[in-house]
Write a protein that holds these residues in place. Structure first.
Motif, short mmCIF file in Angstrom:
data_model
loop_
_atom_site.label_atom_id
_atom_site.label_comp_id
_atom_site.label_asym_id
_atom_site.label_seq_id
_atom_site.Cartn_x
_atom_site.Cartn_y
_atom_site.Cartn_z
N PHE A 185 7.40 -8.44 8.37
CA PHE A 185 6.98 -7.36 7.48
C PHE A 185 7.99 -6.22 7.56
O PHE A 185 7.75 -5.18 8.17
N ARG A 192 6.99 -15.33 3.94
CA ARG A 192 7.67 -14.13 4.43
C ARG A 192 8.94 -14.44 5.20
O ARG A 192 9.74 -13.53 5.48
N HIS A 226 10.38 -2.46 10.95
CA HIS A 226 9.20 -3.10 10.35
C HIS A 226 8.24 -2.03 9.86
O HIS A 226 8.34 -0.85 10.24
N ILE A 227 7.29 -2.39 9.02
CA ILE A 227 6.30 -1.43 8.54
C ILE A 227 5.39 -1.04 9.71
O ILE A 227 5.18 -1.81 10.65
N SER A 270 10.37 -3.01 6.64
CA SER A 270 10.13 -1.76 5.95
C SER A 270 11.19 -1.52 4.89
O SER A 270 12.39 -1.62 5.17
N ASN A 316 2.37 -6.43 1.07
CA ASN A 316 2.18 -6.05 2.47
C ASN A 316 0.71 -5.88 2.84
O ASN A 316 0.24 -6.47 3.82
N LEU A 371 -0.21 1.29 6.69
CA LEU A 371 -0.60 0.88 5.34
C LEU A 371 -1.78 1.71 4.87
O LEU A 371 -2.57 1.28 4.03
N THR A 413 -1.43 -4.25 -4.40
CA THR A 413 -0.13 -4.80 -4.00
C THR A 413 0.61 -5.41 -5.18
O THR A 413 1.84 -5.37 -5.24
N MET A 421 2.18 -6.37 12.14
CA MET A 421 3.21 -5.62 11.43
C MET A 421 4.53 -5.62 12.19
O MET A 421 5.60 -5.48 11.60
N ARG A 476 4.68 -5.42 -3.98
CA ARG A 476 4.76 -5.84 -2.58
C ARG A 476 3.39 -6.31 -2.14
O ARG A 476 2.38 -5.73 -2.50
#
Length: 357
Positions: free
Chosen positions: A262, A253, A271-272, A264, A193, A275, A186, A212, A191
């Protein structure tokens, strides 16, 4: 009238109220296909009795497309994860059964599918279990749509929960190596994440999709809580009491743009959702192998075996509706079992002594 051979195919013909109905089943006229052809004839007979137009012969790929759409838009519209899991299973099912008529698929074909998945694709029991459950739901739907009679999946064995669930609780050494690798991955990407999500999973035991998809308004740094709004069941809607480290992570965050904790970068406004790639890279650098969901398993195992958290409380923390499910996350080893029996033996001796007095 029973089915009959006409050229290379099985045909049917019957009469209702003086009107004759006839047509091709589309199935090769072999003994192996006789039962499937008879099922097809029966389905056409029932449709004719209801005054409905006879269905055309459905190949598996076409029928699967209708079924997946129904799952997504109707049956599981409130359970996107379930609909997606069915869609993923059907990728391999459609590849295997393809243009095979739905009415011709018997238990034998499903056994061959199982062999193909295990020997050729080398899938684990949990994947095979998901595939067969999705296929069973499909045949239940096919019966309602009058595409066929019967559910051949009921005639084959499905891996049990105990055999199908893949779990790998991390050891302390694996955890240390993984988070070192996750931090490096990361850090290079600019990032956090993966590192942040992984820390929340192993500290709080929530599902990856729950964190997430968490919004900023669901996080209260003052009380140190995070509200999980929805999930697989009513029990999934719960409040997480956060560790100090997780409060610090989520507080940082809050500085990001948009409503998500989180967000994207690839799809602004969303959002994401995955991963996988960064997780795989972290595992390679750390020399470990497990899926991201195993961090949740690790939390459950440590709560149940090391901290001795009672199953009712643990089920509430992890968002499970029943205790049968929570037992998947508890993995007491042999020394712990031995210690439990030793404590039990001491307690029984004390009870006997009290009775003697």
């Amino acid at each position: 009238m029973p089915i009959r051979r006409r050229g290379p195919l099985w045909h049917y013909r019957f009469t209702i109220a003086g009107q004759e109905y006839a047509g091709s089943t589309g199935l090769p006229a072999t003994e192996a296909n006789r039962k499937a052809a008879e099922r097809y004839e029966k389905a056409q007979l029932e449709l004719a009795k209801q005054g409905r137009k006879a269905e055309t012969r459905r190949d598996f790929a076409t029928a699967a497309g209708d079924f997946i759409t129904w799952c997504k838009d109707v049956e599981y519209r409130q359970k996107a994860n379930t609909a997606e899991r069915i869609r993923v299973s059907f990728a391999s099912l459609v590849s295997f059964f393809g243009d095979m008529p739905v009415v011709s698929i018997e238990a034998g074909e499903i056994e061959r599918y199982k062999t193909h998945r295990v020997q050729i694709n080398a899938v684990k029991d949990v994947t095979l279990r998901h595939d067969l459950h999705a296929l069973s739901l499909f045949f239940q739907y096919a019966q309602k749509m009058r595409w066929r009679e019967g559910n051949p999946v009921r005639e084959v064995s499905i891996p049990s929960d105990a055999d199908a669930v893949r779990m790998h609780p991390l050891s302390a050494e694996e955890e240390k190596a993984y988070f070192k690798g996750a931090f490096e991955v990361t850090d290079r990407a600019g990032r956090r994440n993966l590192y942040d999500v992984a820390k929340v999973l192993i500290d709080q035991g929530c599902r990856p999709e729950e964190i997430m998809a968490a919004t900023k308004c669901s996080f209260d740094p003052e009380s140190g809580t995070l509200a999980i709004r929805g999930g697989k069941s009513r029990a999934a809607k719960r409040t997480l009491y956060l560790t100090a480290e997780v409060v610090a992570i989520l507080s940082e965050r809050l500085k990001t743009e948009g409503p998500w904790l989180f967000p994207s970068e690839r799809y602004p406004g969303n959002h994401i959702t995955k991963l996988n790639n960064s997780h795989d890279r972290a595992c390679r650098e750390a020399g470990v192998s497990f899926v991201l969901y195993d961090l949740r398993h690790t939390f459950g195992t440590r709560q149940g075996t090391e901290l001795k958290t009672d199953p009712f409380t643990l089920a509430a923390i992890m968002g499970h509706a029943n205790l049968r499910t929570i037992m998947r996350y508890v993995h007491p080893d042999q020394p712990q079992q031995k210690q439990a029996m030793e404590r039990y033996a001491v307690a029984m001796r004390r009870r006997k002594m009290r009775r003697v007095k």
